[in-house]
Design an enzyme around this catalytic site. Sequence first.
Site, PDB file in Angstrom:
ATOM      1  N   LYS A  83       0.855  -1.189   0.000  1.00  0.00           N
ATOM      2  CA  LYS A  83       0.000   0.000   0.000  1.00  0.00           C
ATOM      3  C   LYS A  83       0.892   1.241   0.000  1.00  0.00           C
ATOM      4  O   LYS A  83       1.656   1.455   0.941  1.00  0.00           O
ATOM      5  CB  LYS A  83      -0.891  -0.032   1.250  1.00  0.00           C
ATOM      6  N   LEU A 338     -10.191  -2.525  19.661  1.00  0.00           N
ATOM      7  CA  LEU A 338     -11.549  -1.986  19.629  1.00  0.00           C
ATOM      8  C   LEU A 338     -12.139  -1.821  21.022  1.00  0.00           C
ATOM      9  O   LEU A 338     -13.046  -1.016  21.220  1.00  0.00           O
ATOM     10  CB  LEU A 338     -12.442  -2.895  18.778  1.00  0.00           C
ATOM     11  N   ILE A 351      -5.218  -0.352  13.485  1.00  0.00           N
ATOM     12  CA  ILE A 351      -4.089  -1.241  13.781  1.00  0.00           C
ATOM     13  C   ILE A 351      -2.919  -0.404  14.295  1.00  0.00           C
ATOM     14  O   ILE A 351      -2.179  -0.808  15.188  1.00  0.00           O
ATOM     15  CB  ILE A 351      -3.727  -2.098  12.550  1.00  0.00           C
TER      16      ILE A 351
HETATM   17  C1  FAD Z   1     -15.936  -1.744   9.355  1.00  0.00           C
HETATM   18  C2  FAD Z   1     -14.547  -1.794   9.900  1.00  0.00           C
HETATM   19  C3  FAD Z   1     -13.454  -1.699   9.039  1.00  0.00           C
HETATM   20  C4  FAD Z   1     -12.149  -1.700   9.550  1.00  0.00           C
HETATM   21  N1  FAD Z   1     -11.081  -1.542   8.706  1.00  0.00           N
HETATM   22  C5  FAD Z   1      -9.840  -1.394   9.235  1.00  0.00           C
HETATM   23  C6  FAD Z   1      -8.696  -1.182   8.419  1.00  0.00           C
HETATM   24  O1  FAD Z   1      -8.771  -1.202   7.195  1.00  0.00           O
HETATM   25  N2  FAD Z   1      -7.506  -0.986   9.015  1.00  0.00           N
HETATM   26  C7  FAD Z   1      -7.356  -0.996  10.362  1.00  0.00           C
HETATM   27  O2  FAD Z   1      -6.253  -0.743  10.872  1.00  0.00           O
HETATM   28  N3  FAD Z   1      -8.398  -1.280  11.148  1.00  0.00           N
HETATM   29  C8  FAD Z   1      -9.616  -1.470  10.633  1.00  0.00           C
HETATM   30  N4  FAD Z   1     -10.667  -1.748  11.444  1.00  0.00           N
HETATM   31  C9  FAD Z   1     -10.421  -2.001  12.848  1.00  0.00           C
HETATM   32  C10 FAD Z   1      -9.833  -3.408  13.009  1.00  0.00           C
HETATM   33  O3  FAD Z   1     -10.748  -4.350  12.475  1.00  0.00           O
HETATM   34  C11 FAD Z   1      -9.583  -3.713  14.475  1.00  0.00           C
HETATM   35  O4  FAD Z   1      -8.841  -2.686  15.046  1.00  0.00           O
HETATM   36  C12 FAD Z   1      -8.805  -4.973  14.619  1.00  0.00           C
HETATM   37  O5  FAD Z   1      -9.395  -6.034  13.925  1.00  0.00           O
HETATM   38  C13 FAD Z   1      -8.666  -5.356  16.068  1.00  0.00           C
HETATM   39  O6  FAD Z   1      -9.850  -5.833  16.595  1.00  0.00           O
HETATM   40  P1  FAD Z   1      -9.803  -6.417  18.065  1.00  0.00           P
HETATM   41  O7  FAD Z   1      -8.750  -7.471  18.130  1.00  0.00           O
HETATM   42  O8  FAD Z   1      -9.697  -5.278  19.003  1.00  0.00           O
HETATM   43  O9  FAD Z   1     -11.255  -7.039  18.253  1.00  0.00           O
HETATM   44  P2  FAD Z   1     -11.907  -8.388  17.666  1.00  0.00           P
HETATM   45  O10 FAD Z   1     -11.404  -8.739  16.334  1.00  0.00           O
HETATM   46  O11 FAD Z   1     -13.381  -8.208  17.832  1.00  0.00           O
HETATM   47  O12 FAD Z   1     -11.427  -9.524  18.642  1.00  0.00           O
HETATM   48  C14 FAD Z   1     -11.998  -9.693  19.929  1.00  0.00           C
HETATM   49  C15 FAD Z   1     -11.499 -10.983  20.517  1.00  0.00           C
HETATM   50  O13 FAD Z   1     -12.011 -11.075  21.839  1.00  0.00           O
HETATM   51  C16 FAD Z   1     -12.566 -12.376  22.016  1.00  0.00           C
HETATM   52  N5  FAD Z   1     -13.598 -12.291  23.029  1.00  0.00           N
HETATM   53  C17 FAD Z   1     -14.591 -11.394  23.139  1.00  0.00           C
HETATM   54  N6  FAD Z   1     -15.372 -11.687  24.205  1.00  0.00           N
HETATM   55  C18 FAD Z   1     -14.814 -12.770  24.791  1.00  0.00           C
HETATM   56  C19 FAD Z   1     -15.159 -13.566  25.913  1.00  0.00           C
HETATM   57  N7  FAD Z   1     -16.234 -13.313  26.669  1.00  0.00           N
HETATM   58  N8  FAD Z   1     -14.359 -14.613  26.214  1.00  0.00           N
HETATM   59  C20 FAD Z   1     -13.259 -14.925  25.456  1.00  0.00           C
HETATM   60  N9  FAD Z   1     -12.908 -14.210  24.375  1.00  0.00           N
HETATM   61  C21 FAD Z   1     -13.681 -13.159  24.052  1.00  0.00           C
HETATM   62  C22 FAD Z   1     -13.096 -12.739  20.636  1.00  0.00           C
HETATM   63  O14 FAD Z   1     -13.279 -14.113  20.500  1.00  0.00           O
HETATM   64  C23 FAD Z   1     -11.951 -12.225  19.766  1.00  0.00           C
HETATM   65  O15 FAD Z   1     -10.921 -13.176  19.750  1.00  0.00           O
HETATM   66  C24 FAD Z   1     -11.958  -1.812  10.942  1.00  0.00           C
HETATM   67  C25 FAD Z   1     -13.056  -1.969  11.790  1.00  0.00           C
HETATM   68  C26 FAD Z   1     -14.337  -1.954  11.279  1.00  0.00           C
HETATM   69  C27 FAD Z   1     -15.500  -2.108  12.210  1.00  0.00           C
END
Ligand code: FAD
Length: 508
Positions: A83, A338, A351
Amino acid sequence: MNDRSDQAVREIVIVGGGTAGWMTAAALSQKLAGTDTKIRLIESAEIGTVGVGEATLPQIREFNRLLDIDEAELMARTSATIKLGIEFRDWGRAGDHYIHPFGVHGEPIGPADFHHYWIRQNAVGQAEDFGSYCLPIVAAREGRFDTPPASPVSPLQDYTYAFQFDASLYAAFLADYAGARGTKRIEGKVVAVDSDGESGFIRSVTLASGQGIEGDLFIDCSGFRGLLIEQEMETGFADWSEWLPCNRAFAVPCAISGRVGPYTRATARSAGWQWRIPLQHRIGNGHVYCNRYISDQDAVDVLMANLEGEPVADPKQLFFTTGKRNRLWNRNCVAIGLSGGFLEPLESTSIDLIQSGILNLIALFPDKHCASSDVDEYNRLMDLEYDRIRDFLMLHYVLNQRDEPFWQDMREMKWPDSLRDKIEAFKRRALVPHYDHGLFQPASWLSVFLGQNLLPESWDPRADAMGAGDLAVRLSDIRAMIASDVDRMSEHLALIEQYRATYIGGSA
Ligand SMILES: Cc1cc2nc3c(=O)[nH]c(=O)nc-3n(C[C@H](O)[C@H](O)[C@H](O)COP(=O)(O)OP(=O)(O)OC[C@H]3O[C@@H](n4cnc5c(N)ncnc54)[C@H](O)[C@@H]3O)c2cc1C
């Protein structure tokens, strides 16, 4: 006297195995190698991950370097493309387009910054499109890429790049990395959290199986739900929807048809925008919108009508509220990913915020007591990042010249003072924000200001000192140098083929 080793964090518990959880586990397992500190990561297949997050920023290369991750292998294993920037379509007026690059425009040609000369020349109709003075922009348009030279012979060659990858493959790649360095993965759903009645520190979490997991430091990577930071600790959330009102998205991958360029695309739609992120094996697409201006059905219809290939899955709907926790670190719990906040995906900052959260945590790594001065410093640093990103994201919206109600409201909303000041400074004298550190340096602001038709009323008077003829020649030389450099660059896809052949043994 206290033995310091009694106070050390011995057990780190990460709740969540999405991108945030595995980036945190990978970095901590590397940085704490050789200590007695154990890292456990709990994830739940039943809950799953958010499943999006494919476009990154160049800062991720710093993360790779810190972890000794081989970029070529990472790209091969995560189906990644390069990119060089983000192309914005229709954000000013319909038909407009510009690229926000990971590099600078022009080179020093006098005492004033390059853009002042360009603005002067543009004012008399003598300048070409601003993007044509930027090497990564021209390369992106031509589908070309080479790793930037380690010792550039010209400032024009000073550019960087990021990746577009499959988020689930990235998490799996980091899970292998962290596992090899001692992180223990636990599959299970957290159903209860136990905190100390007096200090409020989390003591343990309990899984549906009944297993209890104790820890000294808890990292909440549980996604939007904020299982620890909010549901248990009630830290509070600063809702920024008045400034960034998009609150829903539909995402769908489609087959590749045509050329895969080394850049992300963001196309404005009537009540939001649509992303296009090319990977090696498919294109990620999504429509981000505000449901006060368009129905869910219309939003998904817009997305599906604007795919360039056959969809390869059903569209998935996502809900969010832009904003951040009031404190990203609260007592012995740090929210990363998130769970800490989300400022919508424009400019792919999430990220990068995960990475900042991890690096700041490592820099301020606590003992069991989590000194409030360190916690406050962490929160101050992260607040600064969020505020600056918010202003930069808003800039794209407020500088639109579209006529749909959503876009009119975005122009007329009350802007934060910090943003208003930056826009005013550019409008009056072409001054551009310059941060000591952090995301979105002058080249980024310039791309959006000029790409969305904000032409300043005046410029640095030092740019007037050069004769008109000399200036025209300098500008034309710059374009010629860029064109010749780009001509010598490789096809972007050739590099990917090479990486795949080395690490996977097949073609994309
Ligand atoms: C529409 C959209 C587009 C995006 N595009 C981009 C992009 O292009 N570039 C970028 O940098 N970011 C982007 N993001 C943000 C990016 O997707 C997130 O920052 C990244 O995926 C990190 O997510 P996370 O790990 O915080 O949460 P998640 O992926 O939701 O992971 C949460 C984890 O917690 C676990 N969990 C939750 N509750 C429990 C429980 N009770 N017990 C055990 N485990 C549990 C789940 O199983 C999972 O493993 C985007 C977000 C959205 C909504």
